[in-house]
Design a protein around this motif. Structure first.
Motif, PDB file in Angstrom:
ATOM      1  N   THR A   1      41.669  40.149  33.695  1.00 57.41           N
ATOM      2  CA  THR A   1      42.655  39.361  32.958  1.00 57.41           C
ATOM      3  C   THR A   1      42.154  39.141  31.533  1.00 57.41           C
ATOM      4  O   THR A   1      41.023  39.503  31.201  1.00 57.41           O
ATOM      5  CB  THR A   1      42.907  38.033  33.679  1.00 57.41           C
ATOM      6  OG1 THR A   1      44.008  37.399  33.039  1.00 57.41           O
ATOM      7  CG2 THR A   1      41.721  37.077  33.629  1.00 57.41           C
TER       8      THR A   1
ATOM      9  N   SER B   1      49.712  38.353  33.998  1.00 59.17           N
ATOM     10  CA  SER B   1      48.547  39.190  33.668  1.00 59.17           C
ATOM     11  C   SER B   1      48.911  40.375  32.779  1.00 59.17           C
ATOM     12  O   SER B   1      48.080  40.869  32.033  1.00 59.17           O
ATOM     13  CB  SER B   1      47.850  39.666  34.938  1.00 59.17           C
ATOM     14  OG  SER B   1      48.746  40.422  35.706  1.00 59.17           O
TER      15      SER B   1
ATOM     16  N   THR C   1      44.949  36.565  38.615  1.00 54.29           N
ATOM     17  CA  THR C   1      45.354  36.763  40.012  1.00 54.29           C
ATOM     18  C   THR C   1      44.190  36.577  40.980  1.00 54.29           C
ATOM     19  O   THR C   1      44.374  36.666  42.184  1.00 54.29           O
ATOM     20  CB  THR C   1      45.949  38.172  40.205  1.00 54.29           C
ATOM     21  OG1 THR C   1      44.972  39.139  39.799  1.00 54.29           O
ATOM     22  CG2 THR C   1      47.209  38.375  39.392  1.00 54.29           C
TER      23      THR C   1
ATOM     24  N   THR D   1      49.054  37.885  46.663  1.00 58.04           N
ATOM     25  CA  THR D   1      47.812  38.661  46.524  1.00 58.04           C
ATOM     26  C   THR D   1      47.325  39.206  47.872  1.00 58.04           C
ATOM     27  O   THR D   1      46.423  40.031  47.918  1.00 58.04           O
ATOM     28  CB  THR D   1      46.679  37.800  45.924  1.00 58.04           C
ATOM     29  OG1 THR D   1      46.378  36.725  46.834  1.00 58.04           O
ATOM     30  CG2 THR D   1      47.062  37.200  44.586  1.00 58.04           C
TER      31      THR D   1
ATOM     32  N   ASN E   1      41.349  42.452  39.418  1.00 61.68           N
ATOM     33  CA  ASN E   1      42.286  42.701  38.328  1.00 61.68           C
ATOM     34  C   ASN E   1      41.811  41.967  37.066  1.00 61.68           C
ATOM     35  O   ASN E   1      41.712  40.752  37.052  1.00 61.68           O
ATOM     36  CB  ASN E   1      43.665  42.160  38.760  1.00 61.68           C
ATOM     37  CG  ASN E   1      44.777  42.570  37.825  1.00 61.68           C
ATOM     38  OD1 ASN E   1      44.608  43.514  37.051  1.00 61.68           O
ATOM     39  ND2 ASN E   1      45.889  41.865  37.899  1.00 61.68           N
TER      40      ASN E   1
ATOM     41  N   PHE F   1      42.300  44.369  45.007  1.00 60.27           N
ATOM     42  CA  PHE F   1      42.866  44.660  43.695  1.00 60.27           C
ATOM     43  C   PHE F   1      43.076  43.376  42.895  1.00 60.27           C
ATOM     44  O   PHE F   1      42.645  43.265  41.743  1.00 60.27           O
ATOM     45  CB  PHE F   1      44.200  45.414  43.842  1.00 60.27           C
ATOM     46  CG  PHE F   1      44.992  45.455  42.565  1.00 60.27           C
ATOM     47  CD1 PHE F   1      44.629  46.315  41.533  1.00 60.27           C
ATOM     48  CD2 PHE F   1      46.077  44.594  42.363  1.00 60.27           C
ATOM     49  CE1 PHE F   1      45.329  46.327  40.331  1.00 60.27           C
ATOM     50  CE2 PHE F   1      46.783  44.597  41.162  1.00 60.27           C
ATOM     51  CZ  PHE F   1      46.413  45.472  40.150  1.00 60.27           C
ATOM     52  N   PHE F   2      43.715  42.386  43.504  1.00 57.33           N
ATOM     53  CA  PHE F   2      44.043  41.166  42.758  1.00 57.33           C
ATOM     54  C   PHE F   2      42.789  40.377  42.365  1.00 57.33           C
ATOM     55  O   PHE F   2      42.757  39.735  41.327  1.00 57.33           O
ATOM     56  CB  PHE F   2      45.021  40.284  43.540  1.00 57.33           C
ATOM     57  CG  PHE F   2      46.423  40.831  43.535  1.00 57.33           C
ATOM     58  CD1 PHE F   2      47.168  40.852  42.369  1.00 57.33           C
ATOM     59  CD2 PHE F   2      47.001  41.338  44.694  1.00 57.33           C
ATOM     60  CE1 PHE F   2      48.455  41.369  42.336  1.00 57.33           C
ATOM     61  CE2 PHE F   2      48.286  41.859  44.673  1.00 57.33           C
ATOM     62  CZ  PHE F   2      49.021  41.877  43.501  1.00 57.33           C
TER      63      PHE F   2
END
Ligand code: SF4
Ligand code: SF4
Length: 326
Positions: free
Chosen positions: A119, A17, A96, A107, A117, A113-114
């Motif tokens: 990308t 990422s 992610t 993760t 996140n 968060f993941f």
């Protein structure tokens, strides 16, 4: 000229990422994860620069100088490596987010968060590699993240690769979302689908995955299996203390066969393995041996060992060799 190197050092690229790496292998003493470009966010790649850096690395490799991060990696081997400029080992892992919640996943530390996140869209980068013929048609393209089927560009990307006639596309999917592109690739015999089920009962599945999708996943797998030509593997990640019983393992192989699938994959949970590598309890070997030696009894045709399981086998083979003095 023959020298020691590996497929990734020679012709590999790994998309994460926020970085471009040479590979994603990490459980050997050197630690791996060799960086190609830091802070990479999906820009088109200057391939001349990449191939210049590989040529410099190749000079060292020919002198026997192995990157420190590769030390002890089982991918290293002596070969007559091609110095032509192409990529034939690609990991697409720039995302992610996932619709599953496996307890062993990286993760799991911060799912919110993941899953949020942001990308980049990798389609233009791969299209550029296709247009410039940087990507070899003999390439192995592996999807692993995150869950690829929920990527916005996933269907287009797989269709691009199928149209380009790449015939070795490995997709790690949790099997929750059915993908027409995967079905097409399986039908064409160009896709290997690997789905970690890690269980054969709803109870253990939900304990590991934290989603109520056991039936859906097996239904999707049965439908994918109707495509016949492609290769599907159900995978079992052994998590000591969670799914480490032989009955669950035996049923997994039986369910795999009953679903029309003829291939399996096996691994051991990464964190546990790294902590316990030098002190593996005997019952783990018993399960490992059962899977690796008995899968044909379940009419399964092949068993692929993933990184930790391969290391377990190599460590034990080395110990046995050492103790027998050969
Ligand atoms: S030797 Fe291992 S760590 Fe080094 S690039 Fe190859 S796979 Fe990665
Ligand atoms: S399916 Fe894969 S990416 Fe998703 S939570 Fe499980 S291990 Fe992580």
């Amino acid at each position: 000229m023959k020298y020691t190197s590996c497929i990734h050092l020679e012709h590999g690229i790994t998309f994460f990422s926020n970085s471009l790496q040479i590979c994603c292998i990490s459980s050997h003493p050197g630690g791996g994860n060799i960086l190609q470009i830091a802070n990479y966010r999906g820009e088109l790649i200057d391939w001349d620069k990449i191939f210049e850096s590989r040529a410099l690395m190749r000079k060292d490799l020919k002198k026997g100088i192995i990157p420190q991060k590769c030390s002890g990696c089982y991918y290293l081997k002596e070969n007559d490596w091609s110095s032509d400029n192409y990529i034939d080992e690609v990991l697409i892992g720039h995302f992610t987010h996932c619709n599953c919640n496996c307890i062993y996943c990286y993760t799991d530390k911060d799912k919110k968060f993941f899953n949020s996140n942001k990308t980049y869209n990798i389609y233009p980068v791969i299209k550029d590699m296709v247009d410039k013929k940087i990507l070899s048609k003999n390439a192995t393209i592996t999807f692993g993240g995150g869950e690829p089927t929920i990527l916005n560009e996933f269907e287009d990307l797989v269709n691009l690769l199928l149209d380009y006639d790449v015939y070795n596309i490995r997709i790690h999917s949790d099997g929750i979302k059915y993908s027409p592109a995967i079905e097409k690739g399986l039908r064409l015999g160009k896709i290997t689908l690997i789905t970690s089920v890690d269980s054969s009962s709803k109870q253990i599945y939900e304990k590991i995955k934290h989603v109520p999708c056991f039936d859906k996943v097996w239904e999707n797998l049965r439908n994918y299996a109707k495509s016949k030509n492609g290769l599907i593997r159900t995978k079992y990640v052994l998590i000591p203390g969670v799914n480490d019983n032989l009955r669950e393992v035996k049923n997994w192989m039986k369910m795999t066969y009953d679903s029309g699938i003829r291939h399996i994959a096996f691994d051991i949970e990464d964190n546990w393995f790294k902590k316990n590598r030098n002190n593996i309890p005997n019952y783990i070997y018993v399960i490992f041996d059962f899977v690796y030696k008995s899968y044909t009894q379940y009419n399964i045709e092949s068993c692929e060992l993933y990184e930790r399981a391969s290391n377990l086998k190599i460590d034990r083979d080395n110990k046995l060799q050492y103790s027998s003095g050969t």
